[in-house]
Design a protein around this motif. Structure first.
Motif, PDB file in Angstrom:
ATOM      1  N   GLU A   1      -9.698   9.988   0.227  1.00 32.43           N
ATOM      2  CA  GLU A   1     -10.423   9.128  -0.555  1.00 32.43           C
ATOM      3  C   GLU A   1      -9.760   7.967  -0.795  1.00 32.43           C
ATOM      4  OE1 GLU A   1     -14.054   7.979  -1.985  1.00 32.43           O
ATOM      5  OE2 GLU A   1     -13.702   9.994  -1.201  1.00 32.43           O
ATOM      6  N   LEU A   2      -8.199   8.120  -1.239  1.00 30.47           N
ATOM      7  CA  LEU A   2      -7.518   6.785  -1.455  1.00 30.47           C
ATOM      8  C   LEU A   2      -7.195   6.307  -0.304  1.00 30.47           C
ATOM      9  CD1 LEU A   2      -5.485   5.593  -3.439  1.00 30.47           C
ATOM     10  CD2 LEU A   2      -3.682   7.054  -2.789  1.00 30.47           C
ATOM     11  N   ILE A   3      -6.892   6.449   0.865  1.00 29.57           N
ATOM     12  CA  ILE A   3      -6.733   5.871   2.040  1.00 29.57           C
ATOM     13  C   ILE A   3      -8.130   4.989   2.632  1.00 29.57           C
ATOM     14  CG2 ILE A   3      -6.528   6.115   4.470  1.00 29.57           C
ATOM     15  CD1 ILE A   3      -4.943   8.479   4.148  1.00 29.57           C
ATOM     16  N   LEU A   4      -9.237   5.526   2.097  1.00 29.27           N
ATOM     17  CA  LEU A   4     -10.362   4.908   2.534  1.00 29.27           C
ATOM     18  C   LEU A   4     -10.793   3.896   1.340  1.00 29.27           C
ATOM     19  CD1 LEU A   4     -12.815   5.689   4.519  1.00 29.27           C
ATOM     20  CD2 LEU A   4     -13.921   6.836   2.594  1.00 29.27           C
ATOM     21  N   ARG A   5     -10.347   3.803   0.184  1.00 30.08           N
ATOM     22  CA  ARG A   5     -10.452   2.893  -0.902  1.00 30.08           C
ATOM     23  C   ARG A   5      -9.412   1.755  -0.556  1.00 30.08           C
ATOM     24  NH1 ARG A   5      -9.191   5.290  -5.963  1.00 30.08           N
ATOM     25  NH2 ARG A   5      -9.629   3.396  -6.930  1.00 30.08           N
ATOM     26  N   LEU A   6      -8.199   2.205  -0.351  1.00 32.54           N
ATOM     27  CA  LEU A   6      -7.354   0.884  -0.172  1.00 32.54           C
ATOM     28  C   LEU A   6      -7.589   0.272   1.133  1.00 32.54           C
ATOM     29  CD1 LEU A   6      -4.031   2.906  -0.619  1.00 32.54           C
ATOM     30  CD2 LEU A   6      -5.090   1.481  -2.149  1.00 32.54           C
ATOM     31  N   HIS A   7      -8.110   0.723   2.170  1.00 32.39           N
ATOM     32  CA  HIS A   7      -8.494  -0.041   3.338  1.00 32.39           C
ATOM     33  C   HIS A   7      -9.857  -0.779   2.872  1.00 32.39           C
ATOM     34  CE1 HIS A   7     -11.104   0.025   7.064  1.00 32.39           C
ATOM     35  NE2 HIS A   7     -10.019  -0.538   7.475  1.00 32.39           N
ATOM     36  N   GLN A   8     -10.691  -0.180   2.349  1.00 30.43           N
ATOM     37  CA  GLN A   8     -11.862  -0.998   2.088  1.00 30.43           C
ATOM     38  C   GLN A   8     -11.505  -2.266   1.131  1.00 30.43           C
ATOM     39  OE1 GLN A   8     -14.391   1.682   0.292  1.00 30.43           O
ATOM     40  NE2 GLN A   8     -15.310   2.551   2.202  1.00 30.43           N
ATOM     41  N   VAL A   9     -10.481  -2.090   0.278  1.00 27.54           N
ATOM     42  CA  VAL A   9     -10.445  -3.213  -0.587  1.00 27.54           C
ATOM     43  C   VAL A   9      -9.374  -4.338   0.207  1.00 27.54           C
ATOM     44  CG1 VAL A   9      -9.192  -4.058  -2.880  1.00 27.54           C
ATOM     45  CG2 VAL A   9     -10.844  -1.891  -2.622  1.00 27.54           C
ATOM     46  N   PHE A  10      -8.163  -3.753   0.740  1.00 24.72           N
ATOM     47  CA  PHE A  10      -7.233  -4.807   1.441  1.00 24.72           C
ATOM     48  C   PHE A  10      -7.602  -4.980   2.441  1.00 24.72           C
ATOM     49  CE2 PHE A  10      -5.305  -2.618  -2.283  1.00 24.72           C
ATOM     50  CZ  PHE A  10      -5.090  -3.480  -3.271  1.00 24.72           C
ATOM     51  N   LYS A  11      -8.331  -4.435   3.437  1.00 22.27           N
ATOM     52  CA  LYS A  11      -8.757  -4.949   4.638  1.00 22.27           C
ATOM     53  C   LYS A  11      -7.578  -4.681   5.700  1.00 22.27           C
ATOM     54  CE  LYS A  11     -12.658  -6.699   2.771  1.00 22.27           C
ATOM     55  NZ  LYS A  11     -13.705  -5.646   2.045  1.00 22.27           N
ATOM     56  N   MET A  12      -6.848  -3.859   5.313  1.00 21.71           N
ATOM     57  CA  MET A  12      -5.560  -3.691   6.247  1.00 21.71           C
ATOM     58  C   MET A  12      -6.383  -2.921   7.673  1.00 21.71           C
ATOM     59  SD  MET A  12      -2.874  -2.215   3.693  1.00 21.71           S
ATOM     60  CE  MET A  12      -4.074  -1.053   3.281  1.00 21.71           C
ATOM     61  N   THR A  13      -5.280  -3.104   8.512  1.00 24.92           N
ATOM     62  CA  THR A  13      -5.289  -2.171   9.862  1.00 24.92           C
ATOM     63  C   THR A  13      -4.588  -0.859   9.233  1.00 24.92           C
ATOM     64  OG1 THR A  13      -5.347  -4.019  11.304  1.00 24.92           O
ATOM     65  CG2 THR A  13      -4.779  -1.897  12.196  1.00 24.92           C
ATOM     66  N   VAL A  14      -5.445   0.177   9.343  1.00 25.22           N
ATOM     67  CA  VAL A  14      -4.867   1.500   9.073  1.00 25.22           C
ATOM     68  C   VAL A  14      -4.609   2.412  10.442  1.00 25.22           C
ATOM     69  CG1 VAL A  14      -5.267   3.632   7.694  1.00 25.22           C
ATOM     70  CG2 VAL A  14      -5.678   1.348   6.686  1.00 25.22           C
ATOM     71  N   VAL A  15      -3.601   2.997  10.613  1.00 30.96           N
ATOM     72  CA  VAL A  15      -3.505   3.799  11.792  1.00 30.96           C
ATOM     73  C   VAL A  15      -2.894   5.230  11.105  1.00 30.96           C
ATOM     74  CG1 VAL A  15      -2.185   4.320  14.097  1.00 30.96           C
ATOM     75  CG2 VAL A  15      -2.566   1.997  13.267  1.00 30.96           C
ATOM     76  N   VAL A  16      -3.830   6.348  11.342  1.00 30.53           N
ATOM     77  CA  VAL A  16      -3.522   7.609  10.836  1.00 30.53           C
ATOM     78  C   VAL A  16      -3.421   8.584  11.930  1.00 30.53           C
ATOM     79  CG1 VAL A  16      -4.304   9.558   9.489  1.00 30.53           C
ATOM     80  CG2 VAL A  16      -4.883   6.953   8.675  1.00 30.53           C
ATOM     81  N   VAL A  17      -2.336   9.483  11.757  1.00 27.18           N
ATOM     82  CA  VAL A  17      -1.958  10.482  12.889  1.00 27.18           C
ATOM     83  C   VAL A  17      -2.385  11.623  12.281  1.00 27.18           C
ATOM     84  CG1 VAL A  17      -0.275  11.804  13.997  1.00 27.18           C
ATOM     85  CG2 VAL A  17      -0.311   9.465  14.296  1.00 27.18           C
ATOM     86  N   THR A  18      -3.346  12.439  12.625  1.00 30.27           N
ATOM     87  CA  THR A  18      -3.767  13.639  12.202  1.00 30.27           C
ATOM     88  C   THR A  18      -4.278  14.635  13.108  1.00 30.27           C
ATOM     89  OG1 THR A  18      -4.781  14.613  10.217  1.00 30.27           O
ATOM     90  CG2 THR A  18      -6.019  12.916  11.402  1.00 30.27           C
TER      91      THR A  18
END
Lengths: 109, 261
Positions: free
Chosen positions: B181-198
């Motif tokens: 949820e935190l990753i999602l919110r940070l991405h929505q607000v700061f519009k960063m490119t996010v890369v997640v290995v999972t």
């Protein structure tokens, strides 16, 4: 980043244009702290032409606000772009800063 | 779709063993891209190349137009200032408080005054729900809190690309969901490119816009989350339906392996 300072009879307007980031915010800090040192009664920061602000820019404003509150000075923001406002909202800074739609509104409040 | 990262024909070895066998993919700007695959497929090795910790044997990694595979160390350091990484174990420095951990990149890489850095640190800790924990040491925190503190430090320099290596690893499902949820919110607000290995399916479904699947060092799938869910590729179905892979060698081969014949 460009900073223009306009002194009026009972307030000072700081107009900022461009990007406020880790490299440019120390200059902004110098400008704001010079006004704090003079115990400026009211400072209005016009953010209309700000394209980007990072955490160092926001922290610089927070520091100026804190220092002005110490001598009961007024620190106001005007014409905050939507993109910047979104970050303020997320960081709950919309509750910390006094934000106005125009310089006139800020000056008359 | 504009690309933040373009990987072309990336090859790498650990000793004699070929780990990445000429992989190519693009990571779109401003989206959350999830790199998935079973254990040992090359996910973390790929991530280590994207953050410049490993140099490939061949191939290129263009990030915002610049090839970091051939970059000198000084330029690579500059690039690293614009990215944040949450490592698997959070990688906090245990002898420092949380506030000192978050402040470290700012003290090392900027000329900001201590008073400004202190405010940034408090803002970042608040972003990840750790207000008031600045004076705590990593050993005093739960696993989920350490990950959050790791995110606060990764975000200290306002990165344009944020990387996460197995963010849910070792966390209970509720804490893991909170982190997603935190990753999602940070991405929505700061519009960063996010890369997640999972390899966590709930995480993939929650946060991914775009999916890259690796299998045995090769790219098995690239596409949107919707395309991933609907894909009829056997390898994707096996992964999504959590089917165990078939034995890859016969009893005869196994005998040869354990006898060294």
């Amino acid at each position: 980043m460009k900073i223009e300072t306009a002194a009026h009879s009972d307030y000072t307007v700081i107009s900022i244009a461009g990007e406020i980031d880790m490299y440019s915010s120390p200059e902004l800090r110098d400008t704001l702290l010079a006004l704090v040192k003079k115990k400026a009664a009211t400072v209005i920061v016009n953010l209309k032409d700000v394209k980007y602000i990072d955490s160092s820019g926001i922290a610089t404003f927070v520091e100026a606000l804190k220092k002005m509150l110490a001598y009961k000075g007024k620190f106001k923001m005007a014409q905050v772009p939507d993109r910047v406002m979104e970050i303020f909202n997320f960081s709950k800074l919309d509750k910390v800063f006094n934000i106005y739609g125009s310089i006139e509104d800020a000056a008359n409040s | 779709m504009e690309s933040a990262i373009e990987v072309l024909d990336l090859v790498t070895y650990y000793g004699e063993r070929k780990i990445l066998k000429g992989i190519s993919f693009s990571i779109p700007t401003g989206m959350t891209t999830v790199i998935v695959g079973g254990s040992g497929c090359g996910k973390t090795t790929t991530l280590k190349h994207l953050i410049g910790l490993l140099r490939p044997a061949s191939g290129s990694i263009h990030i915002h137009g610049k090839d970091i595979a051939t970059m000198d160390d000084t330029s690579l350091d500059e690039y690293r200032k614009k990215m944040g990484v949450l490592f698997q174990g959070a990688a906090l420095l245990n002898s420092m408080t949380l506030a000192e951990n978050v402040a470290l990149p700012l003290r090392e890489h900027t000329r900001l005054k201590g008073s400004v850095i202190d405010i940034i640190v408090r803002m970042k800790l608040d972003l990840v729900g750790l207000s008031g924990f600045g004076d705590f040491y990593p050993a005093q925190l739960s696993g989920g809190m350490k990950k959050r503190a790791g995110i606060a430090r990764a975000m200290a320099m306002d990165p344009v690309i944020l990387y996460f290596d197995e963010p849910s690893a070792g966390l209970d499902p509720v804490t893991a969901a909170g982190l997603d949820e935190l990753i999602l919110r940070l991405h929505q607000v700061f519009k960063m490119t996010v890369v997640v290995v999972t390899h966590e399916l709930p995480s993939i479904f929650k946060i991914a816009d775009y999916v890259i699947m690796l299998d045995k060092g090769e790219v098995a799938f690239v596409g949107t989350l919707d395309e991933f869910k609907k894909s009829d590729k056997t390898i994707v179905r096996t992964f999504l339906e959590r089917r165990p892979e078939e034995e890859s060698y016969s009893p005869d081969n196994y005998f040869k392996i354990i006898t060294g014949a």
